[in-house]
Scaffold this active site. Structure first.
Site, PDB file in Angstrom:
ATOM      1  CB  SER A  30      -7.002  18.294  -0.775  1.00 58.08           C
ATOM      2  OG  SER A  30      -8.037  19.073  -0.264  1.00 58.08           O
ATOM      3  N   PRO A  31      -8.950  15.800   0.077  1.00 57.22           N
ATOM      4  CG  PRO A  31     -11.015  16.301   1.030  1.00 57.22           C
ATOM      5  CD  PRO A  31      -9.550  16.593   1.143  1.00 57.22           C
ATOM      6  CE1 TYR A 192     -21.587  18.146  -3.670  1.00 62.44           C
ATOM      7  CE2 TYR A 192     -19.480  18.576  -2.601  1.00 62.44           C
ATOM      8  CZ  TYR A 192     -20.217  18.304  -3.741  1.00 62.44           C
ATOM      9  OH  TYR A 192     -19.590  18.190  -4.957  1.00 62.44           O
TER      10      TYR A 192
END
Ligand SMILES: Cc1cc2nc3c(=O)[nH]c(=O)nc-3n(C[C@H](O)[C@H](O)[C@H](O)COP(=O)(O)O)c2cc1C
Length: 367
Positions: A30-31, A192
């Site tokens: 995962s990032p 975000y």
């Protein structure tokens, strides 16, 4: 390198093809933001972070959320891809990482803009907004609503900002192609900027980008429609919000509508995450707590899904895929604890995986 063979009976170790790209298995690193860049540029920390996963055996390694414009960085130390210096630092690090990586591993980059959650301290420095003596910058958001009560009020995005941010995503995608990535992911989760547009909590605009779900999805969809055109036919997906865990927030049915529209625009997959747009949502954090979100989208649309969140056990992870609850599995913290997670999973599930020659004896191979 010892070659990978697709002989596992377990779905987690089965190849998956997206567009023309074949991934050797369904396991994704995962990032993970490292908050360790200087002026947006990667350095030796990123090299060590990524190279350990380059020979982890995962089918795909995601590079952290990388800002499409400098005011879209979460912290002063987030990576960027907003100019040619950024591109050159990413290329330099990725070329070194690839020298040490397995042949089969693919690398993807996540492109993001933090919007009203930009200009913050690193997690280990408090995670709050930057104070006056910490060189803060003015943040932007769909509406002038701060993330939390005492946070600075962001500037409401105007028409010029919309065009500039859209272009920043397009340019970042072009640079990602130039950097040699195998996959591109747009970040529209975790509170975000693109998530802020979709959520009625953070988007109270009166123009065509606010109000109904159709209007709130409009900007993220416009961005996606443009980036896909310059993505050079690479696999491309979005990380989305399955629920905000808030009464008046995004729900899974909204995420389903969004996913279907993304699919129509050429999106290959959605990684279904949750939360992040409000300071204290009531998240029932427990093992596999987001799998039902991926399952709902997978079973009610024809887009590929990736699930993430508190997945650690290889047998149970495989079961998620066997049960058709997701097409891919991403893990973050499990890989921080154990970068060799895939090797252990291959032992447990009886799979053949590609391994570095230097470590072949770990696998009892006759070298
Ligand atoms: C150190 C760290 C950095 C993260 N950075 C990002 C990021 O850049 N982009 C993102 O979408 N998620 C990010 N996340 C969230 C993870 O990708 C993942 O969704 C979350 O940790 C849940 O998965 P896990 O239980 O396997 O850790 C980060 C998580 C950690 C632990």
């Amino acid at each position: 390198m010892i070659g990978y063979e697709d002989m596992s009976k377990n779905k987690i170790f089965k190849k998956i093809k997206i567009k023309d790209t074949e991934f050797s298995n369904r396991i994704v690193v995962s990032p993970m933001c490292q908050y360790s860049a200087e002026n947006g540029l990667m350095n030796d920390w990123h090299f060590q972070h990524l190279s350990q996963f380059g020979f982890s055996g995962a089918g795909l390694v995601m590079i952290e959320s990388t800002a499409v414009e400098n005011i879209g960085r979460i912290t002063h130390n987030c990576t960027g891809i907003y100019d040619d210096d950024c591109l050159s630092s990413i290329k330099t690090i990725m070329e070194k990482v690839k020298v040490l990586s397995l042949n089969e591993v693919k690398f993807g980059i996540q492109l993001g803009h933090a919007g009203r959650k930009a200009s913050t301290q690193r997690p280990w420095e408090g995670r709050s907004y930057l104070r006056h003596n910490q060189n803060p910058w003015k943040t932007i958001a769909p509406s002038a609503i701060p993330f939390d009560k005492d946070w600075p009020i962001p500037q409401e995005i105007n028409d010029d900002d919309l065009q500039r941010v859209k272009k920043a995503f397009i340019d970042a995608t072009r640079r990602s192609v130039k950097a040699g990535f195998d996959l591109i992911e747009i970040h529209a989760a975790h509170g975000y900027l693109l998530h802020q547009f979709i959520s009625p909590i953070s988007n109270q605009r009166k123009d065509k980008y606010g109000g109904s779900l159709d209007n709130r999805m409009r900007f993220p969809l416009e961005v996606f429609e443009e980036v896909v055109k310059v993505s050079n036919n690479l696999p491309i997906g979005m990380r989305i919000t399955g629920t905000e865990w808030e009464e008046n927030g995004i729900e899974i049915e909204d995420a389903l509508v969004f996913s279907k529209q993304l699919k129509n625009l050429g999106c290959d997959y959605v990684c279904v995450s949750s939360g992040g747009n409000t300071p204290s949502p009531k998240i029932p954090v427990k093992e596999h707590y987001q799998v039902h979100l991926s399952k709902h989208i997978k079973q009610n649309s024809d887009i590929l899904t990736r699930t993430v969140g508190m997945i650690t056990d290889p047998i149970k992870a495989n079961k998620i895929l066997e049960n058709d609850e997701s097409d891919m599995i991403a893990m973050a913290r499990a890989f921080l604890s154990n970068p060799r997670w895939v090797w252990d999973a291959a032992d447990i599930l009886g799979a053949e995986i590609e391994t570095p020659n230097q470590y072949a004896r770990r696998f009892k191979k006759s070298i």
